[in-house]
Enzyme design. Structure first.
Site, PDB file in Angstrom:
ATOM      1  N   ARG A  16       0.841  -1.208   0.000  1.00  0.00           N
ATOM      2  CA  ARG A  16       0.000   0.000   0.000  1.00  0.00           C
ATOM      3  C   ARG A  16       0.880   1.265   0.000  1.00  0.00           C
ATOM      4  O   ARG A  16       1.007   1.940  -1.021  1.00  0.00           O
ATOM      5  CB  ARG A  16      -0.954  -0.032   1.221  1.00  0.00           C
ATOM      6  N   ASP A  17       1.526   1.552   1.106  1.00  0.00           N
ATOM      7  CA  ASP A  17       2.313   2.793   1.195  1.00  0.00           C
ATOM      8  C   ASP A  17       3.492   2.737   0.221  1.00  0.00           C
ATOM      9  O   ASP A  17       3.892   3.752  -0.349  1.00  0.00           O
ATOM     10  CB  ASP A  17       2.816   2.979   2.634  1.00  0.00           C
ATOM     11  N   HIS A 208       4.876   4.342  12.715  1.00  0.00           N
ATOM     12  CA  HIS A 208       4.991   4.244  11.253  1.00  0.00           C
ATOM     13  C   HIS A 208       6.033   5.269  10.820  1.00  0.00           C
ATOM     14  O   HIS A 208       5.754   6.461  10.740  1.00  0.00           O
ATOM     15  CB  HIS A 208       3.603   4.548  10.668  1.00  0.00           C
ATOM     16  N   HIS A 210       8.978   6.918   8.314  1.00  0.00           N
ATOM     17  CA  HIS A 210       9.576   7.047   6.983  1.00  0.00           C
ATOM     18  C   HIS A 210      11.033   7.436   7.200  1.00  0.00           C
ATOM     19  O   HIS A 210      11.398   7.944   8.264  1.00  0.00           O
ATOM     20  CB  HIS A 210       8.827   8.104   6.162  1.00  0.00           C
ATOM     21  N   CYS A 241       4.076   9.346   0.397  1.00  0.00           N
ATOM     22  CA  CYS A 241       2.683   9.772   0.263  1.00  0.00           C
ATOM     23  C   CYS A 241       2.573  10.806  -0.851  1.00  0.00           C
ATOM     24  O   CYS A 241       3.333  11.770  -0.870  1.00  0.00           O
ATOM     25  CB  CYS A 241       2.208  10.370   1.583  1.00  0.00           C
ATOM     26  N   ASN A 250       9.374   4.298   3.261  1.00  0.00           N
ATOM     27  CA  ASN A 250       9.126   3.847   4.638  1.00  0.00           C
ATOM     28  C   ASN A 250      10.413   3.263   5.213  1.00  0.00           C
ATOM     29  O   ASN A 250      11.324   2.880   4.475  1.00  0.00           O
ATOM     30  CB  ASN A 250       8.062   2.742   4.632  1.00  0.00           C
TER      31      ASN A 250
HETATM   32  P1  HMG Z   1     -13.877  13.895  -1.639  1.00  0.00           P
HETATM   33  O1  HMG Z   1     -13.758  14.314  -3.056  1.00  0.00           O
HETATM   34  O2  HMG Z   1     -13.957  14.962  -0.603  1.00  0.00           O
HETATM   35  O3  HMG Z   1     -15.076  12.847  -1.427  1.00  0.00           O
HETATM   36  O4  HMG Z   1     -12.614  12.956  -1.344  1.00  0.00           O
HETATM   37  P2  HMG Z   1     -16.620  12.986  -1.654  1.00  0.00           P
HETATM   38  O5  HMG Z   1     -17.254  12.237  -0.541  1.00  0.00           O
HETATM   39  O6  HMG Z   1     -16.996  14.425  -1.880  1.00  0.00           O
HETATM   40  O7  HMG Z   1     -16.869  12.157  -3.028  1.00  0.00           O
HETATM   41  C1  HMG Z   1     -16.432  12.648  -4.285  1.00  0.00           C
HETATM   42  C2  HMG Z   1     -16.393  11.499  -5.276  1.00  0.00           C
HETATM   43  O8  HMG Z   1     -15.449  10.514  -4.834  1.00  0.00           O
HETATM   44  C3  HMG Z   1     -17.726  10.757  -5.408  1.00  0.00           C
HETATM   45  O9  HMG Z   1     -17.812  10.287  -6.743  1.00  0.00           O
HETATM   46  C4  HMG Z   1     -17.569   9.582  -4.504  1.00  0.00           C
HETATM   47  O10 HMG Z   1     -18.374   8.483  -4.870  1.00  0.00           O
HETATM   48  C5  HMG Z   1     -16.095   9.252  -4.701  1.00  0.00           C
HETATM   49  P3  HMG Z   1     -18.718  11.024  -7.847  1.00  0.00           P
HETATM   50  O11 HMG Z   1     -20.101  11.051  -7.237  1.00  0.00           O
HETATM   51  O12 HMG Z   1     -18.124  12.412  -7.981  1.00  0.00           O
HETATM   52  O13 HMG Z   1     -18.567  10.166  -9.052  1.00  0.00           O
HETATM   53  N1  HMG Z   1     -15.541   8.586  -3.518  1.00  0.00           N
HETATM   54  C6  HMG Z   1     -15.013   7.361  -3.537  1.00  0.00           C
HETATM   55  N2  HMG Z   1     -14.808   6.469  -4.532  1.00  0.00           N
HETATM   56  C7  HMG Z   1     -14.252   5.279  -4.188  1.00  0.00           C
HETATM   57  N3  HMG Z   1     -13.862   4.969  -2.916  1.00  0.00           N
HETATM   58  C8  HMG Z   1     -14.022   5.834  -1.911  1.00  0.00           C
HETATM   59  C9  HMG Z   1     -14.621   7.086  -2.210  1.00  0.00           C
HETATM   60  N4  HMG Z   1     -14.933   8.158  -1.458  1.00  0.00           N
HETATM   61  C10 HMG Z   1     -15.499   9.052  -2.258  1.00  0.00           C
HETATM   62  N5  HMG Z   1     -13.649   5.503  -0.688  1.00  0.00           N
HETATM   63  C11 HMG Z   1     -11.417  11.327  -0.075  1.00  0.00           C
HETATM   64  C12 HMG Z   1     -12.295  12.561  -0.048  1.00  0.00           C
HETATM   65  C13 HMG Z   1     -10.853  11.131   1.324  1.00  0.00           C
HETATM   66  C14 HMG Z   1     -12.286  10.135  -0.471  1.00  0.00           C
HETATM   67  C15 HMG Z   1     -10.276  11.546  -1.113  1.00  0.00           C
HETATM   68  O14 HMG Z   1      -9.608  12.742  -0.813  1.00  0.00           O
HETATM   69  C16 HMG Z   1      -9.292  10.402  -1.115  1.00  0.00           C
HETATM   70  O15 HMG Z   1      -9.596   9.308  -1.577  1.00  0.00           O
HETATM   71  N6  HMG Z   1      -8.063  10.625  -0.607  1.00  0.00           N
HETATM   72  C17 HMG Z   1      -7.064   9.565  -0.568  1.00  0.00           C
HETATM   73  C18 HMG Z   1      -5.819  10.102  -0.042  1.00  0.00           C
HETATM   74  C19 HMG Z   1      -4.779   9.020   0.049  1.00  0.00           C
HETATM   75  O16 HMG Z   1      -5.002   7.859  -0.252  1.00  0.00           O
HETATM   76  N7  HMG Z   1      -3.584   9.436   0.527  1.00  0.00           N
HETATM   77  C20 HMG Z   1      -2.478   8.540   0.714  1.00  0.00           C
HETATM   78  C21 HMG Z   1      -2.662   7.654   1.882  1.00  0.00           C
HETATM   79  S1  HMG Z   1      -2.374   8.458   3.459  1.00  0.00           S
HETATM   80  C22 HMG Z   1      -0.694   8.186   3.765  1.00  0.00           C
HETATM   81  O17 HMG Z   1       0.019   7.764   2.886  1.00  0.00           O
HETATM   82  C23 HMG Z   1      -0.156   8.421   5.146  1.00  0.00           C
HETATM   83  C24 HMG Z   1       0.062   7.113   5.921  1.00  0.00           C
HETATM   84  O18 HMG Z   1       0.966   6.254   5.223  1.00  0.00           O
HETATM   85  C25 HMG Z   1       0.633   7.408   7.317  1.00  0.00           C
HETATM   86  C26 HMG Z   1       1.824   8.368   7.309  1.00  0.00           C
HETATM   87  O19 HMG Z   1       2.831   8.100   6.633  1.00  0.00           O
HETATM   88  O20 HMG Z   1       1.716   9.391   7.997  1.00  0.00           O
HETATM   89  C27 HMG Z   1      -1.248   6.356   6.109  1.00  0.00           C
HETATM   90 MG    MG Z   2       3.178   6.451   5.297  1.00  0.00          MG
END
Ligand code: HMG
Ligand code: MG
Length: 287
Positions: A16-17, A208, A210, A241, A250
């Protein structure tokens, strides 16, 4: 440390990450092979993919196909990152056994990463926790920027503690503190754990890391000395990210295994197999 120490529990987050920020599309079959190889190496938990917006993180848009293709080992928990109710529904359908929600200790990062304030992310988690609980899934909650934010600079440990308290009020969630941009030094780990450690049971606290400046292993060592027993890592040191500019890989699983061994802490993971997987996956990614 007593001879009864249960050892270190490692969640492998490479699939994933490790992959989410890769720009070249990686074939689903290779992601499945990565998870299967990791399963055979004995990881107790693997974060397989993410059920986030597919247009926001296209690399992981095949999450359901990856879950459908993997061969599951009975001793491994297969988890998925989910941001909201839609995500948990998709994760349940795919057969995830655990879901990880994610928020931050920085408002700017929260906005960039999830298009929501910290308050709004926590509101979104309520139906996730409810549905996951009803389906018998366990829950992890990440707090990103636990040490520093790429937009706001250093994070106050008390701000992290405040977010952690709010997450714990949702129910029995595991707390995973993310040093998203690899800013931590061992002294930061001291400060962070002094604020957050007393709030969270040891078995529910995860770190977690990096690795930006080659000190992630020293940070993990300090955390182990302070009693932390659960860590995330990515094979081959993959990762980053997409919403944290410059976010590096990581903490490498290989390094964490070496460290655990040097501390006399058992992991149950085949380090030789992991070294081979690291070499293989770096070849797949043409590193
Ligand atoms: P949004 O645009 O605010 O969501 O996104 P919404 O509720 O307004 O929906 C907009 C559209 O997205 C809609 O579709 C929803 O159906 C669709 P439309 O009607 O326009 O066709 N939608 C989805 N589709 C599939 N699966 C879903 C989903 N949710 C809404 N779950 C949201 C908000 C959070 C969903 C968006 O910003 C997003 O997906 N962000 C992902 C960010 C991400 O993955 N970042 C990387 C991971 S975090 C990380 O790496 C840190 C970590 O490793 C720890 C660390 O290192 O600190 C974990
Ligand atoms: Mg991370």
């Amino acid at each position: 440390m007593s001879s009864e120490d249960a050892g270190v529990v490692i969640t492998e987050v490479g699939p994933r990450d490790g992959l989410q920020n890769e720009h070249r599309a990686i074939p689903t079959a290779q992601k499945i092979e990565l998870v299967d190889r990791l399963s055979r190496a004995g990881f107790p938990e693997i974060e397989v993919s993410a059920f986030v917006r597919p247009d926001v993180v296209p690399q992981l848009s095949d999450a359901a196909a990856v879950f459908a293709g993997i061969e599951r080992c009975p001793n491994t928990v297969y988890s998925a990152l989910v941001p909201n109710e839609q995500g948990v529904i998709r994760a349940v359908d795919a057969g995830a056994q655990k879901v990880s929600v994610f928020t931050a200790a920085s408002e700017t990062f929260s906005q960039k990463n999830t298009n929501a304030t910290i308050d709004e992310t926590i509101e979104r988690f309520k139906p996730v926790v409810q549905r996951a609980g009803a389906e018998g899934l366990s829950i992890r909650a990440y707090v990103s920027c636990a040490v520093a934010c790429p937009y706001e600079g250093p994070t106050d440990s008390d701000a992290v503690a405040c977010v952690v308290e709010r997450l714990l009020s949702l129910g029995p969630v595991e707390i995973d503190l993310g040093d998203t941009i690899g800013a931590a030094t061992p002294d930061d780990i001291d400060r962070l754990l002094a604020s957050v450690g007393p709030l969270v049971a040891t078995e529910l606290l995860v770190l977690h890391l990096h690795d930006t400046r080659g000190v992630a292993v020293s940070c993990a060592r300090r955390a182990m000395e302070l009693g932390v027993r659960r860590f995330d890592a990515a094979v081959g040191g993959l990762g980053g990210c997409p919403f944290a500019p410059g976010a590096p890989g990581n903490l490498a699983t290989e390094s964490l295994l070496t460290l655990s061994d040097s501390m006399g802490l058992h992991t149950g993971i085949d380090a030789e197999a992991v070294a081979g997987i690291g070499q293989w996956v770096r070849g797949v990614l043409a590193r």
